[in-house]
Motif scaffolding. Structure first.
Motif, PDB file in Angstrom:
ATOM      1  N   GLY A 138       1.919   4.292   1.297  1.00  0.00           N
ATOM      2  CA  GLY A 138       2.626   4.691   0.082  1.00  0.00           C
ATOM      3  C   GLY A 138       2.544   3.651  -1.021  1.00  0.00           C
ATOM      4  N   ARG A 139       2.764   4.120  -2.235  1.00  0.00           N
ATOM      5  CA  ARG A 139       2.666   3.232  -3.401  1.00  0.00           C
ATOM      6  C   ARG A 139       3.941   2.435  -3.656  1.00  0.00           C
ATOM      7  NH1 ARG A 139      -1.896   3.977  -6.408  1.00  0.00           N
ATOM      8  NH2 ARG A 139      -3.149   5.811  -5.883  1.00  0.00           N
ATOM      9  N   ASN A 140       5.032   2.747  -2.951  1.00  0.00           N
ATOM     10  CA  ASN A 140       6.292   2.034  -3.167  1.00  0.00           C
ATOM     11  C   ASN A 140       6.580   1.016  -2.080  1.00  0.00           C
ATOM     12  OD1 ASN A 140       7.028   3.263  -5.616  1.00  0.00           O
ATOM     13  ND2 ASN A 140       7.862   5.047  -4.537  1.00  0.00           N
ATOM     14  N   GLY A 141       5.531   0.604  -1.377  1.00  0.00           N
ATOM     15  CA  GLY A 141       5.665  -0.428  -0.361  1.00  0.00           C
ATOM     16  C   GLY A 141       5.162  -1.761  -0.881  1.00  0.00           C
ATOM     17  N   VAL A 142       4.316  -2.417  -0.085  1.00  0.00           N
ATOM     18  CA  VAL A 142       3.865  -3.759  -0.448  1.00  0.00           C
ATOM     19  C   VAL A 142       3.091  -3.749  -1.773  1.00  0.00           C
ATOM     20  CG1 VAL A 142       1.658  -3.683   0.801  1.00  0.00           C
ATOM     21  CG2 VAL A 142       2.876  -5.864   0.529  1.00  0.00           C
TER      22      VAL A 142
END
Length: 354
Positions: A138-142
């Motif tokens: 996902g884009r809202n992780g690291v």
């Protein structure tokens, strides 16, 4: 290693297991991790469901080493015979969803961070980050967190490798293929069958071999995994056929090179869904690798992807547990594996930062 740090790690992992933390639903485990560090005197930061902290005597003049693992999990599969959210201990095994992937790695990295947290004469700063959405890339992780961190010189990515050294990792590129034909009646010599066109291209994907091979990762691997036509009538020649290709890219090629080669050989339209998950490799002579080798750990190339693919700096994937257990029913990690992971991280870091 102080015994109390090991005991705190095991207790934290049990608490994490009790809280469902599916990708994009990690709010409660993020709060738990914040509290865990805060109660130990650590100044904690949070962005979305990503939790991070730096060592007490952080010096901007020094390079920074990132210690990263994830606290999201996949959903439990229906073959579980135990409660996936009950962290039971049986025969020195700690059971529960996320125990092996990657809870054991995460708590061991946190323990190692706490071990060095008060150090004044370290050659590197330390930043520990417990991140979200790894299981779905996902884009809202690291990826979302990295711009908020200080410049990172290198990282240890906690994933179950039996504490061996994943010095290289395959990247992932998912392709959508579309073959175009012309509709017609199946009983007459009409139309142009898009399905047959797609099958010709699929045969190429199955048999093609890329010229260059990676020393650590072997050949690029392509697998067609989905195929469908738009019409469902048995007597209509399909005008459009869609298929999906899973491409595991090595460090021998860039994503762009692989895509160009594919487009030069197939007649179907081919579009990548994403080119974010890059193949990676850390230099064999990097201090993290040399430290791991000195501890007797074996280097290898990993066929699975992780958040390492999203890091634009050298990263070593290493952690307690076994990748073969990830996403399996009745997931577990050995208590001795957690201890070994904590000791291993501490000894590896000592060789680099002290």
């Amino acid at each position: 290693m102080p015994q109390h740090i090991y005991e705190d790690c095991v207790a934290l992992l049990q608490s994490l297991i009790r809280i469902p933390s599916f990708s994009k639903e990690e709010d409660l485990t993020a709060g738990l991790l914040e509290n865990f560090l805060q109660t130990r005197g650590v100044s904690v930061h949070r962005y979305l469901n990503n939790v991070w902290a730096g060592n007490r005597h952080f010096d901007p003049a020094k390079p920074t080493l990132l210690l990263n693992s994830h606290h999201d999990t996949v959903r439990p599969n229906p073959q579980y015979t135990r409660d996936p959210f009950e962290p039971g201990i049986d025969s020195e095994r700690l059971y529960g969803l996320g125990s092996n992937d990657a809870g054991g790695c995460l708590v061991a990295l946190l323990g190692a961070f706490l071990h060095f947290y008060e150090g004044r004469e370290l050659k590197y700063n330390l930043v520990v980050a417990a991140t979200a959405e790894e299981e779905i890339s996902g884009r809202n992780g690291v990826e979302a967190l990295l711009p908020l961190l200080p410049p990172i010189a290198a990282a240890i990515v906690g994933e179950p490798t039996r504490m061996n050294l994943a010095v290289a990792e395959k990247g992932l590129m998912v392709l959508d293929g579309v073959a175009h034909g012309r509709a017609g009646h199946a009983a007459r010599e009409e139309g142009e069958n898009a399905l047959y066109k797609a099958l010709d291209d699929i045969a190429w994907f199955r048999s093609f071999r890329f010229e260059r091979e990676s020393a650590w990762l072997g050949p690029v691997k392509m697998s067609v995994t989905v195929i469908e036509t738009e019409n469902k009538a048995h007597n209509v020649v399909p005008a459009v056929c869609r298929f999906t290709v899973d491409v595991r890219v090595t460090d021998a090629y860039t994503h762009e090179e692989v895509l160009d080669i594919i487009r030069a050989h197939v007649s179907s339209e081919v579009r990548p869904r994403s080119m974010r998950m890059r193949a990676t490799r850390i230099d064999d002579r990097h201090p993290l690798v040399l430290a791991g080798l000195a501890l007797g750990r074996a280097p290898y190339g990993s066929p699975t992807s992780s958040d390492k693919a999203l890091m634009p700096f050298p990263a070593l994937k290493c952690g307690p547990g076994d990748s073969a257990r990830s996403h399996t029913a009745d997931e577990f990690i050995g208590l001795e594996e957690i201890r070994e992971g904590l000791d291993g991280y501490i000894h590896l870091l000592e060789a680099v930062i002290k």
